[in-house]
Design a protein around this motif. Structure first.
Motif, PDB file in Angstrom:
ATOM      1  N   GLU A  72       6.340   4.282 -19.486  1.00 11.56           N
ATOM      2  CA  GLU A  72       5.025   3.988 -20.010  1.00 11.56           C
ATOM      3  C   GLU A  72       3.918   4.527 -19.106  1.00 11.56           C
ATOM      4  O   GLU A  72       2.762   4.542 -19.484  1.00 11.56           O
ATOM      5  N   SER A  73       4.284   4.941 -17.918  1.00 11.58           N
ATOM      6  CA  SER A  73       3.257   5.298 -16.935  1.00 11.58           C
ATOM      7  C   SER A  73       2.750   6.710 -17.146  1.00 11.58           C
ATOM      8  O   SER A  73       3.318   7.489 -17.879  1.00 11.58           O
ATOM      9  N   THR A  74       1.646   6.994 -16.480  1.00 12.42           N
ATOM     10  CA  THR A  74       1.090   8.342 -16.448  1.00 12.42           C
ATOM     11  C   THR A  74       0.970   8.744 -14.999  1.00 12.42           C
ATOM     12  O   THR A  74       1.410   8.026 -14.104  1.00 12.42           O
ATOM     13  N   GLN A  75       0.338   9.885 -14.776  1.00 12.00           N
ATOM     14  CA  GLN A  75       0.157  10.344 -13.402  1.00 12.00           C
ATOM     15  C   GLN A  75      -0.888   9.527 -12.652  1.00 12.00           C
ATOM     16  O   GLN A  75      -1.113   9.731 -11.479  1.00 12.00           O
ATOM     17  N   ILE A  76      -1.544   8.617 -13.347  1.00 14.83           N
ATOM     18  CA  ILE A  76      -2.580   7.818 -12.709  1.00 14.83           C
ATOM     19  C   ILE A  76      -2.021   6.995 -11.553  1.00 14.83           C
ATOM     20  O   ILE A  76      -2.610   6.898 -10.504  1.00 14.83           O
ATOM     21  N   VAL A  77      -0.877   6.372 -11.756  1.00  8.37           N
ATOM     22  CA  VAL A  77      -0.386   5.431 -10.755  1.00  8.37           C
ATOM     23  C   VAL A  77       1.131   5.332 -10.846  1.00  8.37           C
ATOM     24  O   VAL A  77       1.708   5.481 -11.915  1.00  8.37           O
ATOM     25  N   SER A  78       1.756   5.098  -9.729  1.00  4.63           N
ATOM     26  CA  SER A  78       3.191   4.831  -9.724  1.00  4.63           C
ATOM     27  C   SER A  78       3.387   3.317  -9.739  1.00  4.63           C
ATOM     28  O   SER A  78       2.538   2.569  -9.281  1.00  4.63           O
ATOM     29  N   PHE A  79       4.518   2.862 -10.281  1.00  6.38           N
ATOM     30  CA  PHE A  79       4.781   1.440 -10.354  1.00  6.38           C
ATOM     31  C   PHE A  79       5.848   1.099  -9.314  1.00  6.38           C
ATOM     32  O   PHE A  79       6.983   1.487  -9.443  1.00  6.38           O
ATOM     33  N   LYS A  80       5.436   0.383  -8.296  1.00  2.00           N
ATOM     34  CA  LYS A  80       6.462  -0.011  -7.338  1.00  2.00           C
ATOM     35  C   LYS A  80       6.097  -1.335  -6.686  1.00  2.00           C
ATOM     36  O   LYS A  80       4.963  -1.578  -6.310  1.00  2.00           O
ATOM     37  N   GLU A  81       7.084  -2.159  -6.672  1.00  2.00           N
ATOM     38  CA  GLU A  81       6.988  -3.418  -5.954  1.00  2.00           C
ATOM     39  C   GLU A  81       8.323  -3.479  -5.226  1.00  2.00           C
ATOM     40  O   GLU A  81       9.193  -4.272  -5.522  1.00  2.00           O
ATOM     41  N   GLU A  82       8.487  -2.497  -4.328  1.00  2.00           N
ATOM     42  CA  GLU A  82       9.805  -2.180  -3.794  1.00  2.00           C
ATOM     43  C   GLU A  82      10.154  -3.065  -2.603  1.00  2.00           C
ATOM     44  O   GLU A  82       9.331  -3.295  -1.724  1.00  2.00           O
ATOM     45  N   GLN A  83      11.388  -3.516  -2.620  1.00  2.00           N
ATOM     46  CA  GLN A  83      11.852  -4.351  -1.536  1.00  2.00           C
ATOM     47  C   GLN A  83      12.297  -3.476  -0.366  1.00  2.00           C
ATOM     48  O   GLN A  83      12.991  -2.492  -0.544  1.00  2.00           O
ATOM     49  N   SER A  84      11.836  -3.834   0.817  1.00  2.00           N
ATOM     50  CA  SER A  84      12.279  -3.155   2.025  1.00  2.00           C
ATOM     51  C   SER A  84      12.598  -4.233   3.051  1.00  2.00           C
ATOM     52  O   SER A  84      12.545  -5.423   2.759  1.00  2.00           O
ATOM     53  N   LYS A  85      12.918  -3.788   4.262  1.00  2.00           N
ATOM     54  CA  LYS A  85      13.312  -4.763   5.285  1.00  2.00           C
ATOM     55  C   LYS A  85      12.180  -5.709   5.658  1.00  2.00           C
ATOM     56  O   LYS A  85      12.418  -6.768   6.228  1.00  2.00           O
ATOM     57  N   ASP A  86      10.943  -5.313   5.335  1.00  2.00           N
ATOM     58  CA  ASP A  86       9.808  -6.163   5.708  1.00  2.00           C
ATOM     59  C   ASP A  86       9.035  -6.675   4.491  1.00  2.00           C
ATOM     60  O   ASP A  86       7.846  -6.949   4.577  1.00  2.00           O
ATOM     61  N   GLY A  87       9.697  -6.775   3.342  1.00  2.00           N
ATOM     62  CA  GLY A  87       9.044  -7.394   2.191  1.00  2.00           C
ATOM     63  C   GLY A  87       8.928  -6.474   0.994  1.00  2.00           C
ATOM     64  O   GLY A  87       9.685  -5.522   0.847  1.00  2.00           O
ATOM     65  N   TYR A  88       7.945  -6.778   0.112  1.00  2.00           N
ATOM     66  CA  TYR A  88       7.751  -6.036  -1.119  1.00  2.00           C
ATOM     67  C   TYR A  88       6.429  -5.281  -1.060  1.00  2.00           C
ATOM     68  O   TYR A  88       5.366  -5.882  -0.929  1.00  2.00           O
ATOM     69  N   GLU A  89       6.510  -3.937  -1.162  1.00  2.00           N
ATOM     70  CA  GLU A  89       5.279  -3.139  -1.196  1.00  2.00           C
ATOM     71  C   GLU A  89       4.689  -3.197  -2.603  1.00  2.00           C
ATOM     72  O   GLU A  89       5.354  -2.838  -3.571  1.00  2.00           O
ATOM     73  N   GLY A 112       3.596 -18.094  -2.878  1.00  2.00           N
ATOM     74  CA  GLY A 112       3.991 -18.729  -1.634  1.00  2.00           C
ATOM     75  C   GLY A 112       4.897 -17.868  -0.783  1.00  2.00           C
ATOM     76  O   GLY A 112       5.391 -18.312   0.261  1.00  2.00           O
ATOM     77  N   ASP A 113       5.144 -16.628  -1.221  1.00  2.00           N
ATOM     78  CA  ASP A 113       6.000 -15.689  -0.490  1.00  2.00           C
ATOM     79  C   ASP A 113       5.115 -14.767   0.348  1.00  2.00           C
ATOM     80  O   ASP A 113       4.316 -13.995  -0.190  1.00  2.00           O
ATOM     81  N   ALA A 114       5.257 -14.828   1.652  1.00  2.00           N
ATOM     82  CA  ALA A 114       4.411 -14.040   2.559  1.00  2.00           C
ATOM     83  C   ALA A 114       4.891 -12.609   2.722  1.00  2.00           C
ATOM     84  O   ALA A 114       4.325 -11.857   3.520  1.00  2.00           O
ATOM     85  N   ASN A 115       5.927 -12.200   1.966  1.00  2.00           N
ATOM     86  CA  ASN A 115       6.506 -10.866   2.145  1.00  2.00           C
ATOM     87  C   ASN A 115       5.843  -9.780   1.301  1.00  2.00           C
ATOM     88  O   ASN A 115       6.202  -8.608   1.416  1.00  2.00           O
ATOM     89  N   TYR A 116       4.889 -10.134   0.441  1.00  2.00           N
ATOM     90  CA  TYR A 116       4.173  -9.110  -0.327  1.00  2.00           C
ATOM     91  C   TYR A 116       3.136  -8.442   0.573  1.00  2.00           C
ATOM     92  O   TYR A 116       2.402  -9.124   1.290  1.00  2.00           O
ATOM     93  N   TRP A 117       3.084  -7.109   0.508  1.00  2.00           N
ATOM     94  CA  TRP A 117       2.135  -6.396   1.370  1.00  2.00           C
ATOM     95  C   TRP A 117       1.679  -5.083   0.726  1.00  2.00           C
ATOM     96  O   TRP A 117       2.306  -4.560  -0.175  1.00  2.00           O
ATOM     97  N   ALA A 118       0.562  -4.594   1.191  1.00  2.00           N
ATOM     98  CA  ALA A 118       0.013  -3.299   0.784  1.00  2.00           C
ATOM     99  C   ALA A 118      -0.176  -2.458   2.044  1.00  2.00           C
ATOM    100  O   ALA A 118      -0.244  -3.004   3.153  1.00  2.00           O
ATOM    101  N   PRO A 119      -0.247  -1.129   1.893  1.00  2.00           N
ATOM    102  CA  PRO A 119      -0.361  -0.271   3.088  1.00  2.00           C
ATOM    103  C   PRO A 119      -1.516  -0.645   4.030  1.00  2.00           C
ATOM    104  O   PRO A 119      -1.366  -0.532   5.247  1.00  2.00           O
TER     105      PRO A 119
END
Length: 492
Positions: A18-35, A249-256
């Motif tokens: 459904e996406s376009t080149q406008i934005v990528s969809f990611k809420e990716e899990q890594s060792k330090d949470g969800y980007e 209540g999850d402190a693992n969500y983060w943005a760059p």
């Protein structure tokens, strides 16, 4: 519980369809949470077209106000000199210090906007502009007047640097040409319609009314700025991550921006020295910046030259001298209507290049401008005699305004595209040189026109622009080879 879990591969695949080149969809899990990233509807480019244009109109009007205040001061010089008992050379500092503030400010507001967003910078800027213009209007002496003029310019500088980023936030690359041209047009037109307004005010009332009206205008625009949304994607992602942390209540969500390593002090230091690195190491950037700086200096020099050409030679009164700037403003507006033609030209260049127009194709408009400007200045120079009807040099000023906007819009766009990895620094290097020239040129305008006369002084400027005229023709042909050897330029 499902809100805490990262999306599955199937969900991501479904979203990507459904996406376009406008934005990528990611809420990716890594060792330090969800980007966290933005959903399609959350992205600024997904806003309704009407809303986008309202935002462009508001920030454009604010940019117009900032440059409007710079040149309006040229018509207050006599009143300021009489009230504060100072010479004309001192009153010219009202323009010089304001423009110096415009040149210095982006080095500070640029890094701040990349951490706190664009809107907070805009709102604080116009609150300060409104307050400092009070100081200018009600100053008891020349020192206070000049200090507040500098602070007003410093505060308003964000609309000549950060605001361009808002336009690019709202529109995709293939759509951004026309709104960006409109935004660039606002501040240039502001600087040349201000004398029309200031001429009428200073002809009929006290010079302080020039600033009383600006206070009212700034206050209204401050309110308007509180109505527009934030558009800077990294900050929107940061806010979304904060909302998710709070709601789940999850402190693992983060943005760059939450993991930003660079301190604000380091960002400001880099913002200060990188533009000068570009000037010192990139001959192409140096020459184009010097060319546009000369042109910008000449534009600001007209605020001292036109009172001589039309006031002394043609015996115009103050408000009629203000109206003499109508020609430049009409030329700039006319050049704005050429943008659809250049958009089609870029599409053709993109087809030839396999889908993406090379940065050098942006210099085509500058080639036209480089011819119009010296022609208009020679025309103006040799028609400033008192026995030549005033409409003749006025028509020359129309051609000057037309070429002026073509030149600036073309070169500024080229610098952003050619130096995309450090586009902010490329713009800052151009701004630093442009406003340095704009601050200095009015200081010697009077002496130059007194010694050389209107013909000699204007012909000298025409000669300088003639020497610089080949630059866009040269760089449109060799620019790609020069960029290939550059340490800063964008390589395809």
């Amino acid at each position: 519980m499902s809100a805490l879990m990262p999306p599955s591969d199937r969900d991501l695949e479904s979203k990507s369809k459904e996406s376009t080149q406008i934005v990528s969809f990611k809420e990716e899990q890594s060792k330090d949470g969800y980007e966290v990233d933005l959903e399609l509807l959350e992205h600024p480019q997904a806003k309704k077209l009407f809303i986008k244009w309202v935002i462009v109109a508001i920030i454009g009007a604010c940019a117009l106000n900032v440059t409007f205040a710079s040149s309006a001061a040229s018509f207050t010089e006599t009143g300021v000199g009489n009230d504060f008992h100072v010479t004309k050379e001192i009153t010219i500092l009202s323009i010089t210090l304001y423009v110096a503030g415009l040149g210095i400010g982006p080095l500070l507001t640029g890094p701040l906007s990349e951490v706190y967003g664009r809107n907070i910078i805009y709102r604080v800027s116009f609150i300060l502009i409104t307050a400092f213009t009070f100081g200018v209007a009600f100053a008891p002496d020349i020192a206070v007047h000049l200090v507040f003029r500098f602070l007003s310019g410093l505060s308003g500088s964000s609309f000549l640097s950060v605001a361009g980023g808002t336009v690019s936030d709202l529109f995709e690359n293939r759509q951004v040409g026309t709104p960006m041209a409109l935004y660039v047009l606002f501040p240039f037109v502001g600087s040349v319609i201000a004398p029309i307004y200031a001429g009428f005010v200073n002809q009929n009332t006290n010079w302080r009314w020039t600033y009383y009206v600006l206070i009212i205008l700034s206050f209204v625009q401050t309110i308007a700025l509180f109505l527009i949304p934030e558009t800077y994607v990294p900050v929107l992602r940061k806010w979304k991550a904060a909302r998710l942390r709070k709601s789940t209540g999850d402190a693992n969500y983060w943005a760059p921006l939450d993991r930003r390593q660079q301190s604000m002090t380091e960002a400001i230091i880099i913002s200060c020295y990188r533009p000068f690195q570009l000037i010192f190491y990139e001959r192409m950037a140096l020459l184009l910046n010097t060319w546009t700086a000369m042109m910008f200096g000449i534009l600001y020099l007209t605020f001292q030259a036109f009172p001589v050409i039309f006031g002394k030679n043609h015996h115009f009164n103050v408000q009629e001298v203000g109206l003499s700037f109508t020609g430049i403003s009409l030329g700039m507006l006319a050049s704005g209507f050429t943008q659809p033609y250049f958009n089609r030209f870029l599409l053709k260049e993109a087809e030839k290049a396999g889908g993406k127009a090379p940065p050098e194709s942006r210099l085509y408009a500058a080639e036209i401008g480089s011819i119009c400007i010296p022609v208009s200045l020679y025309w103006l120079a040799f028609t400033t005699y008192p026995h030549v009807h005033w409409i003749v040099p006025m028509i020359a000023s129309v051609l000057f305004g037309f070429g002026d906007f073509l030149l600036f819009n073309s070169v500024l766009t080229y610098l952003v595209v050619a130096y995309r990895p450090i586009a902010a620094s490329a713009m800052a290097s151009n701004s630093a040189m442009r406003y340095s020239f704009a601050a200095v040129f009015p200081l010697f305008a009077g002496q130059m026109f007194d010694r050389l006369g209107t013909v000699g002084a204007t012909a000298l400027l025409a000669g300088l622009m003639t020497l610089a005229a080949p630059l866009p023709f040269i760089f449109r042909r060799i620019g790609e080879r020069v960029r290939a050897k550059s340490r800063f330029a964008h390589h395809e």
